[in-house]
Design a protein around this motif. Sequence first.
Motif, PDB file in Angstrom:
ATOM      1  N   ASN A   2      24.660  26.794  49.060  1.00  0.00           N
ATOM      2  CA  ASN A   2      23.854  28.204  49.361  1.00  0.00           C
ATOM      3  C   ASN A   2      24.558  29.157  49.023  1.00  0.00           C
ATOM      4  O   ASN A   2      24.006  30.371  48.360  1.00  0.00           O
ATOM      5  CB  ASN A   2      23.485  28.026  50.831  1.00  0.00           C
ATOM      6  N   GLN A   3      25.760  29.199  49.004  1.00  0.00           N
ATOM      7  CA  GLN A   3      26.844  30.206  48.636  1.00  0.00           C
ATOM      8  C   GLN A   3      26.763  30.320  47.011  1.00  0.00           C
ATOM      9  O   GLN A   3      26.717  31.387  46.537  1.00  0.00           O
ATOM     10  CB  GLN A   3      28.179  30.025  49.239  1.00  0.00           C
ATOM     11  N   GLN A   4      26.574  29.306  46.313  1.00  0.00           N
ATOM     12  CA  GLN A   4      26.659  29.321  45.025  1.00  0.00           C
ATOM     13  C   GLN A   4      25.325  30.086  44.570  1.00  0.00           C
ATOM     14  O   GLN A   4      25.176  31.073  43.249  1.00  0.00           O
ATOM     15  CB  GLN A   4      26.652  27.910  44.012  1.00  0.00           C
ATOM     16  N   VAL A   5      24.179  29.691  45.239  1.00  0.00           N
ATOM     17  CA  VAL A   5      22.873  30.402  44.827  1.00  0.00           C
ATOM     18  C   VAL A   5      22.998  31.823  44.951  1.00  0.00           C
ATOM     19  O   VAL A   5      22.552  32.713  44.156  1.00  0.00           O
ATOM     20  CB  VAL A   5      21.898  29.665  45.597  1.00  0.00           C
ATOM     21  N   ASN A   6      23.546  32.139  46.102  1.00  0.00           N
ATOM     22  CA  ASN A   6      23.620  33.416  46.559  1.00  0.00           C
ATOM     23  C   ASN A   6      24.413  34.375  45.392  1.00  0.00           C
ATOM     24  O   ASN A   6      24.052  35.614  45.200  1.00  0.00           O
ATOM     25  CB  ASN A   6      24.217  34.002  47.994  1.00  0.00           C
ATOM     26  N   HIS A   7      25.566  33.669  45.026  1.00  0.00           N
ATOM     27  CA  HIS A   7      26.395  34.408  44.015  1.00  0.00           C
ATOM     28  C   HIS A   7      25.732  34.650  42.791  1.00  0.00           C
ATOM     29  O   HIS A   7      25.855  35.421  42.127  1.00  0.00           O
ATOM     30  CB  HIS A   7      27.699  33.464  43.930  1.00  0.00           C
ATOM     31  N   ASP A   8      24.882  33.414  42.143  1.00  0.00           N
ATOM     32  CA  ASP A   8      24.146  33.504  41.199  1.00  0.00           C
ATOM     33  C   ASP A   8      23.095  34.475  41.122  1.00  0.00           C
ATOM     34  O   ASP A   8      22.774  35.056  40.102  1.00  0.00           O
ATOM     35  CB  ASP A   8      23.766  32.134  40.710  1.00  0.00           C
ATOM     36  N   ALA A   9      22.521  34.682  42.120  1.00  0.00           N
ATOM     37  CA  ALA A   9      21.451  35.797  42.375  1.00  0.00           C
ATOM     38  C   ALA A   9      22.077  36.982  42.615  1.00  0.00           C
ATOM     39  O   ALA A   9      21.371  38.154  41.523  1.00  0.00           O
ATOM     40  CB  ALA A   9      20.708  35.556  43.777  1.00  0.00           C
ATOM     41  N   GLU A  10      23.144  37.239  42.773  1.00  0.00           N
ATOM     42  CA  GLU A  10      23.999  38.660  42.850  1.00  0.00           C
ATOM     43  C   GLU A  10      24.329  38.903  41.421  1.00  0.00           C
ATOM     44  O   GLU A  10      24.322  39.814  40.977  1.00  0.00           O
ATOM     45  CB  GLU A  10      25.232  38.457  43.906  1.00  0.00           C
ATOM     46  N   ALA A  11      25.008  37.707  40.773  1.00  0.00           N
ATOM     47  CA  ALA A  11      25.261  38.222  39.367  1.00  0.00           C
ATOM     48  C   ALA A  11      24.084  38.370  38.573  1.00  0.00           C
ATOM     49  O   ALA A  11      24.340  39.144  37.657  1.00  0.00           O
ATOM     50  CB  ALA A  11      26.016  36.895  38.878  1.00  0.00           C
ATOM     51  N   LEU A  12      22.953  37.792  38.713  1.00  0.00           N
ATOM     52  CA  LEU A  12      21.825  38.257  38.010  1.00  0.00           C
ATOM     53  C   LEU A  12      21.196  39.571  38.269  1.00  0.00           C
ATOM     54  O   LEU A  12      20.945  40.221  37.326  1.00  0.00           O
ATOM     55  CB  LEU A  12      20.707  37.061  38.080  1.00  0.00           C
TER      56      LEU A  12
END
Length: 117
Positions: A2-12
């Motif tokens: 879930n942390q990876q998904v949040n990081h990816d969304a923030e990066a996008l």
Amino acid sequence: MNQQVNHDAEALRSYKRRKSTQEMRMQVTNFAIMIFVTFVAFALVAAELPKEFVIPVILGLAVLQVVLQFYYFMHMKAEKHGVSKLFMVVGLFFGLSFVVTFIYIVWIGDPIFVKNK
């Protein structure tokens, strides 16, 4: 995970924000260029320079503004506008060929149509 998904969304989101900022900066810069070109055209007319010089320069500045308008403000630089670009290029070709033909017929004249007296 879930942390990876949040990081990816923030990066996008960060990437989209940077791209949007760059696009806005480019549009403001081009708007300033077009305002400057307009002032140059007004200054040429106000300076009362010979019309043989002023008219071609103003026409060139007008073409520059049309290109900037199409490219930046109508987003013709996007890849999905290929058909629109094709239609505009074909239209410009026919328009210019009609203008050149008109100029040739009016100012140079075709010897076939000139009557011998």
